[in-house]
Design a protein around this motif. Structure first.
Motif, PDB file in Angstrom:
ATOM      1  N   PRO A   4       0.801  -4.561   1.422  1.00  0.00           N
ATOM      2  CA  PRO A   4       1.191  -2.572   1.311  1.00  0.00           C
ATOM      3  C   PRO A   4       0.745  -2.026   0.259  1.00  0.00           C
ATOM      4  CG  PRO A   4       3.110  -5.151   0.425  1.00  0.00           C
ATOM      5  CD  PRO A   4       1.632  -6.426   0.625  1.00  0.00           C
ATOM      6  N   ASN A   5       0.632  -1.115   0.321  1.00  0.00           N
ATOM      7  CA  ASN A   5       0.183  -0.383   0.414  1.00  0.00           C
ATOM      8  C   ASN A   5       1.265   0.191  -0.639  1.00  0.00           C
ATOM      9  OD1 ASN A   5       0.204   2.531  -0.810  1.00  0.00           O
ATOM     10  ND2 ASN A   5      -1.620   2.721   0.054  1.00  0.00           N
ATOM     11  N   VAL A   6       1.449   0.490  -2.105  1.00  0.00           N
ATOM     12  CA  VAL A   6       2.832   1.267  -2.727  1.00  0.00           C
ATOM     13  C   VAL A   6       2.376   2.535  -3.033  1.00  0.00           C
ATOM     14  CG1 VAL A   6       4.550   0.466  -4.600  1.00  0.00           C
ATOM     15  CG2 VAL A   6       3.358  -1.180  -3.410  1.00  0.00           C
ATOM     16  N   PRO A   7       2.670   3.934  -2.309  1.00  0.00           N
ATOM     17  CA  PRO A   7       2.894   4.705  -3.276  1.00  0.00           C
ATOM     18  C   PRO A   7       2.823   5.059  -4.092  1.00  0.00           C
ATOM     19  CG  PRO A   7       3.978   4.805  -0.777  1.00  0.00           C
ATOM     20  CD  PRO A   7       3.581   3.493  -1.572  1.00  0.00           C
ATOM     21  N   VAL A   8       2.889   6.231  -5.025  1.00  0.00           N
ATOM     22  CA  VAL A   8       2.883   6.308  -6.577  1.00  0.00           C
ATOM     23  C   VAL A   8       4.256   6.810  -6.373  1.00  0.00           C
ATOM     24  CG1 VAL A   8       2.501   8.581  -8.953  1.00  0.00           C
ATOM     25  CG2 VAL A   8       0.369   7.484  -6.971  1.00  0.00           C
ATOM     26  N   GLN A  54      -0.943  10.306 -10.283  1.00  0.00           N
ATOM     27  CA  GLN A  54      -1.880  10.583 -10.013  1.00  0.00           C
ATOM     28  C   GLN A  54      -2.818  10.620 -10.929  1.00  0.00           C
ATOM     29  OE1 GLN A  54      -2.143   8.872  -6.353  1.00  0.00           O
ATOM     30  NE2 GLN A  54      -4.266   8.585  -6.850  1.00  0.00           N
ATOM     31  N   LYS A  55      -3.610   9.986 -11.099  1.00  0.00           N
ATOM     32  CA  LYS A  55      -5.178  10.507 -11.772  1.00  0.00           C
ATOM     33  C   LYS A  55      -6.638  10.523 -11.728  1.00  0.00           C
ATOM     34  CE  LYS A  55      -2.309   8.352 -15.932  1.00  0.00           C
ATOM     35  NZ  LYS A  55      -1.703   7.026 -16.914  1.00  0.00           N
ATOM     36  N   GLY A  56      -6.318   9.892 -10.003  1.00  0.00           N
ATOM     37  CA  GLY A  56      -8.539   9.874  -9.627  1.00  0.00           C
ATOM     38  C   GLY A  56      -7.691  10.332  -7.759  1.00  0.00           C
ATOM     39  N   ALA A 107      -1.140   7.583   1.006  1.00  0.00           N
ATOM     40  CA  ALA A 107      -0.148   7.479   0.508  1.00  0.00           C
ATOM     41  C   ALA A 107       0.588   6.379   2.109  1.00  0.00           C
ATOM     42  CB  ALA A 107       0.980   8.425   0.436  1.00  0.00           C
ATOM     43  N   GLY A 108       0.994   5.135   1.816  1.00  0.00           N
ATOM     44  CA  GLY A 108       1.340   4.534   2.296  1.00  0.00           C
ATOM     45  C   GLY A 108       0.156   4.045   4.101  1.00  0.00           C
ATOM     46  N   GLU A 109      -1.335   4.505   3.750  1.00  0.00           N
ATOM     47  CA  GLU A 109      -1.526   4.450   4.718  1.00  0.00           C
ATOM     48  C   GLU A 109      -2.169   2.915   4.084  1.00  0.00           C
ATOM     49  OE1 GLU A 109      -6.454   5.085   6.497  1.00  0.00           O
ATOM     50  OE2 GLU A 109      -5.291   6.388   4.302  1.00  0.00           O
ATOM     51  N   GLU A 110      -2.632   1.649   5.889  1.00  0.00           N
ATOM     52  CA  GLU A 110      -2.723   0.552   5.892  1.00  0.00           C
ATOM     53  C   GLU A 110      -4.219   0.768   4.965  1.00  0.00           C
ATOM     54  OE1 GLU A 110      -3.323  -2.906   8.735  1.00  0.00           O
ATOM     55  OE2 GLU A 110      -2.373  -1.969   9.333  1.00  0.00           O
ATOM     56  N   GLY A 111      -4.529  -0.499   4.333  1.00  0.00           N
ATOM     57  CA  GLY A 111      -5.868  -0.777   3.836  1.00  0.00           C
ATOM     58  C   GLY A 111      -6.472  -1.338   4.502  1.00  0.00           C
ATOM     59  N   PHE A 112      -8.067  -1.621   4.080  1.00  0.00           N
ATOM     60  CA  PHE A 112      -8.926  -2.151   4.801  1.00  0.00           C
ATOM     61  C   PHE A 112      -8.672  -4.152   5.042  1.00  0.00           C
ATOM     62  CE2 PHE A 112     -11.343   1.733   3.333  1.00  0.00           C
ATOM     63  CZ  PHE A 112     -11.549   2.423   3.749  1.00  0.00           C
ATOM     64  N   LYS A 113      -9.256  -4.327   5.195  1.00  0.00           N
ATOM     65  CA  LYS A 113      -8.590  -6.289   5.699  1.00  0.00           C
ATOM     66  C   LYS A 113     -10.092  -6.832   6.064  1.00  0.00           C
ATOM     67  CE  LYS A 113      -3.581  -6.427   6.149  1.00  0.00           C
ATOM     68  NZ  LYS A 113      -2.152  -6.741   6.747  1.00  0.00           N
TER      69      LYS A 113
END
Length: 261
Positions: free
Chosen positions: A234-238, A247-249, A255-261
């Motif tokens: 899971p993507n954990v939003p800031v 957020q620094k970069g 936010a919340g988007e599924e990542g690459f697998k």
């Protein structure tokens, strides 16, 4: 709690070889399951290569606590989709016991990540199995050593990952030795490989062999609910971090988007 075991058999040699058919008229898988059912804490059923989805449907696997696997002649006939289905269940906590020539099965190689190769000789020689980890649950009630009068030789080097535990080592009449009982863990699933079981010998009628396999089923059983979250990333939003952060970069994902697998 009754352990639900499923004995999977390739079920080819029993149908085409008269020697094997004479030893296991109802199939090796049935012989193994019958011995497991003699234990009041285990309820064993069977599945074979020839069934739809090889008898390993999503529903069947969801109801399986420990899967036992025997294959030899046609490992390649097992569909890759089914292999991945079984692997997922192991990661979630289903136990897996791989027997004898199942070392070359797709599922064992998939979970080990190595060739799983070894030396072998089919000469019906004597095998002495030594219990080298007598305090292990799989060795409960097993003597310091026991003999199988006729078996196929498996010899080192066995190209598997370093095991979690080595429980048994075999010595053969021709002089070779083999790590014949080893355990691993993959995800939440316990895995036990046990070497004896060549189809042209009555190995699965041997009381000590079946005692080890019965112990193995009990050891491999994970009583916890299936850990289905083991597959998640899971993507954990800031804004949902446990401690306040900024957020620094730049990011690749929203936010919340599924990542690459």
């Amino acid at each position: 709690m009754t352990i639900r075991a499923l004995v999977w058999g390739e079920n080819i040699h029993e149908r085409v070889n008269t020697v094997v058919a004479g030893l296991y008229p109802d199939g090796m898988h049935t012989t193994i399951a019958s011995a497991l059912n003699a234990d009041g804490g285990i309820s064993a059923s069977t599945a074979t290569l020839q069934e739809a989805e090889h008898g390993l449907t999503e529903a069947r696997l969801a109801e399986t606590d420990v899967l036992l696997w025997w294959g030899h002649r046609d490992h390649g006939a097992v569909a890759d989709e089914i292999v991945e289905r079984v692997a997922r269940r192991v990661y979630e906590g289903m136990g897996l016991i791989v027997l004898h020539s199942g070392h070359f099965s797709k599922i064992f190689k998939r979970l080990m990540g190595t060739p799983c190769a070894l030396k072998w000789r089919e000469a019906g020689e004597r095998e002495r199995i030594w219990t080298v980890n007598p305090g292990h649950p799989i060795a409960s009630g097993i003597p310091e050593h026991f003999v199988i009068d006729n078996e196929e030789m498996y010899g080192e080097h066995f190209s598997v990952p370093e095991p979690l535990e080595t429980v048994f080592i075999s010595w053969f009449e021709g002089g070779e030795v083999f790590r014949s009982g080893m355990t691993w863990r993959r995800g939440a699933g316990n895995i036990f490989y046990f070497r004896p079981g060549h189809e042209t010998y009555p190995t699965y009628h041997h009381p000590m062999v079946m005692k080890v396999i019965t112990n193995g089923v009990k050891w491999a059983h994970n009583p916890m609910p299936a850990l289905t979250s083991v597959h998640d990333a899971p993507n954990v939003p800031v804004e949902k971090a446990l401690e306040p952060i900024v957020q620094k970069g730049p990011t690749l994902h929203e936010a919340g988007e599924e990542g690459f697998k």
